[in-house]
Design an enzyme around this catalytic site. Sequence first.
Site, short mmCIF file in Angstrom:
data_model
loop_
_atom_site.label_atom_id
_atom_site.label_comp_id
_atom_site.label_asym_id
_atom_site.label_seq_id
_atom_site.Cartn_x
_atom_site.Cartn_y
_atom_site.Cartn_z
CG ASP A 101 6.59 22.96 3.19
OD1 ASP A 101 7.31 22.12 3.75
OD2 ASP A 101 5.35 22.94 3.26
CG HIS A 299 4.94 17.75 3.32
ND1 HIS A 299 3.98 18.51 2.71
CD2 HIS A 299 5.96 18.61 3.64
CE1 HIS A 299 4.37 19.78 2.66
NE2 HIS A 299 5.57 19.86 3.22
#
Length: 326
Positions: A101, A299
């Site tokens: 991220d 994720h």
Amino acid sequence: MADPSHRHAKINGLDVHYAEAGQGPLVVLLHGFPHLWFSWRHQIGPIAAAGFRVVAPDMRGMGETSGPDDPREYGVDRIVGDLTGLLDHLGEEKAVFSGLDFGLFAAYDLAYHHPERAAAIIGLENPFITPSDEPPLALAARQARRHFNHIHYFAEPGVADRDLAAAPGEFLRKLFYALSGDYHYLDVWRHPPGTSYLDALPETPPLPWSWLTEAELDVYVDAYSRSGFTGGLNWYRAMDLSWEYRKSYAGRKNPVPFYFIGSERDADLEGWHGADPLDRLADHHADVRGVRMIEHAGHMMQMEKPAETTAAMLRFLAEVRESEWA
């Protein structure tokens, strides 16, 4: 492997906390939001045991690292300064950077500005900085007219700060579950405009899960209960500013050796990088060295599938050591 040492330093105007273990070539692990150095807990020991010096900082405004209240202090220049300042503090010329991220985008930005300071990048989940002709906050606002959009929800100062601070445990538990391979994250888009994030996120099975215990979740809850969420949210609020900075290298390829580890159930690969992003790695990176996909993970891959993720990282690190540090 013993627990990592915890250190504090003044770097680039911030009070920075980082965890450190091992000796050898430097590997820096960079987290996103709402994470901490602790998100790398399964990787730090094995990488150090393999003969590397591992450093996992709390990123600007999160965990025990301070952060300004002004979102303008979270642009590319500030974040790159944090990373070069960390290298200088550690007495290292360069490192392998691995991130997820915002942490991975920070590594990409460093590679464009100071490629000599990155021996390689091992990217998790976010394969490249997706080009856009539209500022990201404007794009999120347009999407939010049709359905819930978390970026738009985060963008307005005060709203998310207040909502999340009132229920940090509920938010973190729901979000971690929603981003995992046990849920299809993009289903949050089914909620109408104006929905709060807490209401858009799914209910969860009780802890412990196969990959997260209640004690582990409490580490995040305690940290964000102390710090609040504003620092992490400011990374979103600076997205248009970062978009402007990145225009200077739009269309250029990352010059640093690049490895990618993704997961088959990742929301980012599905929703934010266009069609067939893995087929386009070479369009964004000049030197793609390896790709590994992790099955049955979302994720949160380095926590959901720690053995598989760590094994892939160690394989790539061994290649970097042979080619870059031989």
